[in-house]
Design a protein around this motif. Structure first.
Motif, PDB file in Angstrom:
ATOM      1  N   ARG A 176       0.823  -1.226   0.000  1.00 24.53           N
ATOM      2  CA  ARG A 176       0.000   0.000   0.000  1.00 24.53           C
ATOM      3  C   ARG A 176       0.851   1.268   0.000  1.00 24.53           C
ATOM      4  O   ARG A 176       0.504   2.249  -0.647  1.00 24.53           O
ATOM      5  N   LEU A 177       1.955   1.223   0.748  1.00 21.32           N
ATOM      6  CA  LEU A 177       2.808   2.425   0.812  1.00 21.32           C
ATOM      7  C   LEU A 177       3.368   2.762  -0.582  1.00 21.32           C
ATOM      8  O   LEU A 177       3.320   3.927  -1.017  1.00 21.32           O
ATOM      9  N   VAL A 214       0.769   4.251  -2.773  1.00 23.60           N
ATOM     10  CA  VAL A 214       0.520   5.682  -2.493  1.00 23.60           C
ATOM     11  C   VAL A 214       1.600   6.541  -3.163  1.00 23.60           C
ATOM     12  O   VAL A 214       1.302   7.579  -3.766  1.00 23.60           O
ATOM     13  N   ILE A 215       2.835   6.089  -3.044  1.00 24.86           N
ATOM     14  CA  ILE A 215       3.941   6.845  -3.673  1.00 24.86           C
ATOM     15  C   ILE A 215       3.701   6.927  -5.185  1.00 24.86           C
ATOM     16  O   ILE A 215       3.823   8.000  -5.798  1.00 24.86           O
ATOM     17  N   THR A 251       0.915   9.311  -6.205  1.00 22.82           N
ATOM     18  CA  THR A 251       1.334  10.721  -6.122  1.00 22.82           C
ATOM     19  C   THR A 251       2.235  11.090  -7.303  1.00 22.82           C
ATOM     20  O   THR A 251       2.019  12.113  -7.958  1.00 22.82           O
ATOM     21  N   ILE A 252       3.208  10.247  -7.571  1.00 20.47           N
ATOM     22  CA  ILE A 252       4.164  10.582  -8.653  1.00 20.47           C
ATOM     23  C   ILE A 252       3.457  10.602 -10.010  1.00 20.47           C
ATOM     24  O   ILE A 252       3.701  11.496 -10.825  1.00 20.47           O
ATOM     25  N   ASN A 290       0.621  11.467 -10.612  1.00 22.57           N
ATOM     26  CA  ASN A 290      -0.231  12.666 -10.733  1.00 22.57           C
ATOM     27  C   ASN A 290       0.558  13.978 -10.674  1.00 22.57           C
ATOM     28  O   ASN A 290       0.004  15.044 -10.433  1.00 22.57           O
ATOM     29  N   ASP A 294      -4.724  19.213  -3.199  1.00 23.01           N
ATOM     30  CA  ASP A 294      -6.010  18.649  -2.765  1.00 23.01           C
ATOM     31  C   ASP A 294      -6.489  17.542  -3.696  1.00 23.01           C
ATOM     32  O   ASP A 294      -6.985  16.517  -3.247  1.00 23.01           O
ATOM     33  N   VAL A 351      -4.712  15.582  -5.645  1.00 22.14           N
ATOM     34  CA  VAL A 351      -3.896  14.362  -5.512  1.00 22.14           C
ATOM     35  C   VAL A 351      -4.223  13.666  -4.180  1.00 22.14           C
ATOM     36  O   VAL A 351      -4.345  12.443  -4.123  1.00 22.14           O
ATOM     37  N   ALA A 352      -4.416  14.472  -3.129  1.00 21.41           N
ATOM     38  CA  ALA A 352      -4.772  13.895  -1.817  1.00 21.41           C
ATOM     39  C   ALA A 352      -6.095  13.135  -1.934  1.00 21.41           C
ATOM     40  O   ALA A 352      -6.260  12.051  -1.351  1.00 21.41           O
ATOM     41  N   ILE A 390      -5.541   9.778  -3.519  1.00 21.70           N
ATOM     42  CA  ILE A 390      -4.923   8.814  -2.586  1.00 21.70           C
ATOM     43  C   ILE A 390      -6.000   8.261  -1.647  1.00 21.70           C
ATOM     44  O   ILE A 390      -6.090   7.046  -1.434  1.00 21.70           O
ATOM     45  N   ASN A 391      -6.807   9.152  -1.105  1.00 20.77           N
ATOM     46  CA  ASN A 391      -7.869   8.705  -0.197  1.00 20.77           C
ATOM     47  C   ASN A 391      -8.838   7.763  -0.914  1.00 20.77           C
ATOM     48  O   ASN A 391      -9.280   6.762  -0.336  1.00 20.77           O
ATOM     49  N   PHE A 434      -7.572   4.208  -1.162  1.00 17.41           N
ATOM     50  CA  PHE A 434      -7.771   3.417   0.064  1.00 17.41           C
ATOM     51  C   PHE A 434      -9.191   2.865   0.109  1.00 17.41           C
ATOM     52  O   PHE A 434      -9.408   1.722   0.490  1.00 17.41           O
ATOM     53  N   THR A 439     -10.557  -1.027   0.141  1.00 14.58           N
ATOM     54  CA  THR A 439     -11.435  -1.506   1.223  1.00 14.58           C
ATOM     55  C   THR A 439     -12.645  -2.226   0.632  1.00 14.58           C
ATOM     56  O   THR A 439     -13.055  -3.274   1.111  1.00 14.58           O
ATOM     57  N   PHE A 467       6.225  19.132  -3.771  1.00 15.76           N
ATOM     58  CA  PHE A 467       4.806  18.861  -4.018  1.00 15.76           C
ATOM     59  C   PHE A 467       4.409  17.531  -3.355  1.00 15.76           C
ATOM     60  O   PHE A 467       3.397  17.453  -2.646  1.00 15.76           O
ATOM     61  N   ILE A 468       5.236  16.507  -3.563  1.00 13.77           N
ATOM     62  CA  ILE A 468       4.937  15.188  -2.970  1.00 13.77           C
ATOM     63  C   ILE A 468       4.889  15.313  -1.445  1.00 13.77           C
ATOM     64  O   ILE A 468       4.012  14.745  -0.784  1.00 13.77           O
ATOM     65  N   VAL A 522       1.656  16.895  -0.402  1.00 16.90           N
ATOM     66  CA  VAL A 522       0.543  15.942  -0.534  1.00 16.90           C
ATOM     67  C   VAL A 522       0.584  14.949   0.635  1.00 16.90           C
ATOM     68  O   VAL A 522      -0.440  14.675   1.287  1.00 16.90           O
ATOM     69  N   LYS A 524      -0.629  16.397   3.821  1.00 17.81           N
ATOM     70  CA  LYS A 524      -2.086  16.588   3.801  1.00 17.81           C
ATOM     71  C   LYS A 524      -2.801  15.268   4.110  1.00 17.81           C
ATOM     72  O   LYS A 524      -3.661  15.195   5.001  1.00 17.81           O
ATOM     73  N   VAL A 525      -2.415  14.200   3.384  1.00 18.54           N
ATOM     74  CA  VAL A 525      -3.146  12.923   3.574  1.00 18.54           C
ATOM     75  C   VAL A 525      -2.846  12.318   4.948  1.00 18.54           C
ATOM     76  O   VAL A 525      -3.715  11.710   5.572  1.00 18.54           O
ATOM     77  N   GLN A 582      -5.011  14.061   7.515  1.00 18.10           N
ATOM     78  CA  GLN A 582      -6.415  13.606   7.396  1.00 18.10           C
ATOM     79  C   GLN A 582      -6.565  12.231   8.053  1.00 18.10           C
ATOM     80  O   GLN A 582      -7.499  11.984   8.815  1.00 18.10           O
ATOM     81  N   GLU A 608      -8.677  -0.789   9.105  1.00 17.00           N
ATOM     82  CA  GLU A 608      -8.427  -0.010   7.885  1.00 17.00           C
ATOM     83  C   GLU A 608      -7.922   1.391   8.236  1.00 17.00           C
ATOM     84  O   GLU A 608      -6.985   1.897   7.638  1.00 17.00           O
ATOM     85  N   LYS A 612      -4.282   2.700   7.455  1.00 16.47           N
ATOM     86  CA  LYS A 612      -4.156   3.869   6.584  1.00 16.47           C
ATOM     87  C   LYS A 612      -3.276   4.945   7.249  1.00 16.47           C
ATOM     88  O   LYS A 612      -2.396   5.526   6.616  1.00 16.47           O
ATOM     89  N   VAL A 656       0.316   3.770   7.149  1.00 18.71           N
ATOM     90  CA  VAL A 656       0.889   3.863   5.803  1.00 18.71           C
ATOM     91  C   VAL A 656       1.188   5.321   5.452  1.00 18.71           C
ATOM     92  O   VAL A 656       2.274   5.657   4.961  1.00 18.71           O
ATOM     93  N   PHE A 710       4.514   7.316   4.633  1.00 19.89           N
ATOM     94  CA  PHE A 710       4.611   8.057   3.366  1.00 19.89           C
ATOM     95  C   PHE A 710       5.153   9.478   3.615  1.00 19.89           C
ATOM     96  O   PHE A 710       6.053   9.952   2.913  1.00 19.89           O
TER      97      PHE A 710
END
Lengths: 73, 732
Positions: A39-40, A43-44, A47-48, A50, A58, A60-61, A64-65, A68, A72, B209-210, B213, B216-217, B220, B547, B551, B554, B558
């Motif tokens: 999963r990690l 996520v990387i 991001t890359i 995008n 926002d 890209v975030a 990512i969300n 997940f 699920t 940028f990464i 991001v 931010k995530v 959250q 989950e 999350k 992870v 990240f």
């Protein structure tokens, strides 16, 4: 520096082994465009992939969300 | 993307058609050589005008719009031959080539800007704006994929997009500049100047940028995790207390981290300033030491001089105070002594003589021994009126009575008074003089020579001492002058440097101590926070949503990876830029042996600044302006090369070497030809210096096209501009 080179920089970070539990060999074999059972790293990659000039933090975030949530489901 | 060609029609001094005024460029270094007033800057203006619809006004140093420049954009020749009612057009056409990785042929783009005016009336002065009317300003862009496949691109956006692809706006200051602007590309007074350039010219912004991001995530996910724990708590009261404690600890950690950041920044500044002074401190300390020695020597010299002057003045005073005046007066004393003796002898003689004389007179008078009869008997005899010697009586007043009375009277004066024998007796006076003189003779006169000798020796010693002090003073003065001549610091600065160095050193220790204390504090808070978090985990009634937990874990990982990867890449980038900057610097200064040192990018807070250091790591502070500009250019080129040639853009520069001397020109051209896929340099340097021009053609590795531009009328004979045009001659 292209996206693949940026991804490789992440894979070369000494912390990645500790965080993913993958071996160096496994990490070397991972490509930006192939599926990865981690999963990690997913996520990387998200991001890359995008990294475009018109993408905001926002958006890209959000992607990512969503990734997940998809996993699920 | 590179520039294939630029063509100008009736643009300022470039009279005539596009075909007459075309420059074809290649990859590598392209140079346009021209004398002053030959149209070099007008060509530079043409590049800018076609892309951005602006003209650089060299008088106001501002960019001016086409409508403001108006008819001045047109060649005088075109305006002068235009008749009333006719239209004339000026245009600049740029052909660009975009090389694709997997294609043999590059895509081509044509960008054209055109301005048309119409002549309204005749006038003696064809540059009278009243005589002209601006009709249209238009642009044209065409995309050409291959020989058969080309299409016009519609609108300003398409035009601007191509222009931006050629020279991206953020990179433009580093790819498009005039010689006099070079100095401001990296402002050494602005801490973040280099960081800004790195951020623009490198890919670090992708990592930033990464990181943003990831933050931010993670935040959250963390909020969702906390909410999950809270909702599943089996002891709400305790849970709330722990959350409050958690919040408080997080706040404390955040505050302590802010404090730490501020202290670390101060520490870095103190270290930086201290390091900055490292190159000067040795000289400054030596200067201060010599200044102190010089001050002491000056004081000692002053005191020695005072002592000497005092001794010299005292020497004259000794004539009286030490009776040196009486030197050689011994013979006079002896003569006086003799005279006293003679006087005394003579006086005694006179005295005896006088006494004898008196006695003889007495004897003659009484024929009796002196004081016979004595006064008592005489008195009795006078009272009895009877002489006991002859036993005769006498009467008062007779001869016998008178004789005895006279004898009696004489008894009263029988003592001999010596004063009587001299009318003025100076014995006492002379003896007084003698005794005084005797005292002087024994105590002073005899010692005068040795006293003078001692004093002269003392003065000699004082003179020697003063000379020695003077020599010491002169030695320190010479050392000071030598050091001031060889060092970059002034006599006035050294004190401040030494004081500042000590201050920064002390600050450094102070901040290090504070840094340690804050780190300890953070460690304690973190341990407390861990304990609180564990307690929170333990008081949940049912298992938290896996989950959510996963999350959060992870995304935490990240964020950490994003931060550390960014920092690693940045450090690598800095190192690579530093290495490449040195490579460029050495190439550019190859013709100049006076240039020393190497470039380092020194960290200052979160920023880096290029510095020139010597082999011992000491900053070179006395470098000249040329070197400073070369350091800046080397650093910019290093940033460009660090980004790689795949994203290449051309360098377009007017008189780039104007700020440094001729012996850097070849090094600059050679380096530029290698760093930039294409560079277009407009230069005066090779115009008069034919040897340099030949070297340019022979020695530069990646040479493109070289042109010579010459005006039809020399600059000094420009009264009649109607015939003015520009001749373009390819030199290779």
């Amino acid at each position: 520096m292209n996206k693949n080179e940026i991804f490789r920089k992440f894979m070369q970070n000494p912390l990645i082994k500790e965080k993913t539990g993958l071996t160096e060999l496994q990490l070397q074999s991972i490509s930006l465009f192939n599926d990865t059972p981690n999963r990690l790293i997913d996520v990387i990659k998200t991001t890359i992939l995008n990294l475009e000039s018109d993408q905001s933090i926002d958006s890209v975030a959000r992607k990512i969300n969503q990734s997940f949530k998809r996993e699920t489901i | 993307m590179i520039i294939k060609s630029i063509a100008l029609e009736n643009f300022q001094c470039y009279s005539g058609s596009l075909k007459q005024n075309t420059f074809e460029f290649k990859k590598g270094l392209n140079v346009i050589i021209g004398d002053n007033g030959s149209g070099k800057s007008k060509l530079y203006d043409a590049f800018f005008w076609v892309l951005y619809d602006k003209i650089f006004d060299s008088t106001t140093r501002l960019l001016t719009s086409t409508s403001d420049v108006g008819i001045n954009l047109f060649s005088d020749m075109a305006k002068s031959i235009c008749i009333v009612g006719e239209q004339i057009t000026t245009k600049v056409q740029l052909v660009l080539q975009d090389f694709k990785l997997n294609s043999e042929y590059p895509d081509e783009y044509l960008l054209e800007r055109k301005l048309t005016i119409q002549k309204l009336k005749e006038s003696k002065d064809f540059n009278d704006p009243e005589c002209w009317k601006i009709l249209t300003i238009s642009i044209k862009s065409i995309e050409k994929k291959d020989i058969l496949n080309f299409r016009p691109m519609q609108g300003v956006d398409a035009f601007d997009r191509i222009a931006n692809k050629l020279l991206p706006n953020d990179m433009k200051p580093y790819l498009w500049f005039q010689g006099e602007q070079v100095d401001s590309l990296i402002d050494f007074k602005k801490e973040n100047s280099l960081t800004e350039a790195i951020n623009i010219l490198s890919d670090i912004n992708h990592y930033d940028f990464i990181k943003d991001v990831a933050y931010k995530v993670f935040k959250q996910a963390e909020a969702a995790y906390k909410s999950e724990l809270k909702s599943k708590s089996k002891n709400e009261e305790e849970s709330n207390t722990l959350y409050r404690r958690q919040e408080e600890l997080e706040k404390r950690i955040s505050n302590a981290e802010n404090d730490l950041s501020s202290v670390e920044k101060s520490l870095e500044i103190a270290e930086e300033y201290k390091d900055d002074l490292l190159g000067k401190i040795k000289d400054a300390q030596e200067l201060e030491q010599i200044k102190s020695e010089l001050k002491n020597a000056s004081e000692k010299t002053r005191r020695a001089k005072e002592k000497l002057e005092l001794a010299r003045k005292g020497f004259n005073n000794n004539l009286f105070s030490k009776q040196w005046l009486l030197r050689n007066a011994g013979s006079y004393f002896e003569a006086f002594e003799q005279k006293i003796k003679d006087f005394d002898e003579k006086r005694e003689d006179l005295k005896i003589e006088h006494k004898i004389k008196l006695q003889q007179e007495e004897a003659r008078k009484s024929r009796l021994p002196e004081n016979v009869p004595n006064a008592t008997y005489l008195n009795e005899m006078l009272n009895d009126k009877h002489c006991f010697l002859c036993d005769r009586a006498f009467e008062e007043g007779d001869h016998a009575h008178q004789y005895l009375a006279e004898m009696y009277e004489r008894t009263k004066n029988t003592r001999v008074y010596y004063s009587d024998f001299l009318q003025n007796d100076f014995k006492k006076f002379f003896m007084g003089l003698y005794h005084n003189a005797y005292h002087l003779k024994t105590n002073s006169i005899m010692n005068v020579d040795s006293s003078i000798q001692t004093e002269l020796i003392r003065i000699d010693k004082l003179e020697e001492m003063r000379s020695a002090e003077m020599r010491e003073y002169e030695m320190y003065d010479a050392r000071l002058k030598h050091l001031l001549g060889t060092s970059s610091i002034s006599e006035e600065d050294s004190k401040d440097i030494v004081r500042s160095f000590r201050m920064y050193d002390s600050d450094k220790d102070k901040f290090k101590k504070q840094q340690f204390e804050i780190n300890q504090r953070i460690k304690t808070y973190r341990a407390d926070l861990l304990e609180v978090n564990n307690k929170l985990k333990n008081i949940i009634g049912e298992a938290a949503d896996q989950e959510i937990v996963e999350k959060m874990e992870v995304l935490d990982a990240f964020y950490e990876l994003a931060r550390t990867t960014r920092d690693q890449v940045y450090e690598e980038q800095i190192k690579r830029i530093e290495e490449e900057a040195n490579m460029h610097f050495q190439r550019m200064t190859a013709d100049n042996r006076s240039v020393q040192g190497r470039i380092i990018l020194k960290k200052h807070g979160n920023n880096y600044m290029p510095k020139n250091i010597d082999n011992n790591g000491i900053e070179l502070t006395s470098i000249n302006d040329s070197n400073i500009i070369l350091i800046k250019l080397s650093t910019i080129m290093a940033i460009v090369t660090a980004k790689g040639k795949s994203d290449f853009h051309p360098l377009i520069t007017d008189a780039p070497t104007s700020k440094f001397s001729d012996n850097y020109t070849m090094g600059f051209c050679d380096t530029v030809s290698d760093v930039f896929a294409q560079s277009i340099i407009i230069s005066y340097d090779f115009y008069h210096n034919i040897a340099l021009r030949e070297r340019l053609l022979k020695e530069v590795k990646n040479i493109g096209s070289i042109f010579l531009i010459e005006p039809s009328i020399p600059e000094k004979n420009r009264m009649n501009r109607k015939e003015l045009s520009t001749k373009i001659t390819p030199l290779n």
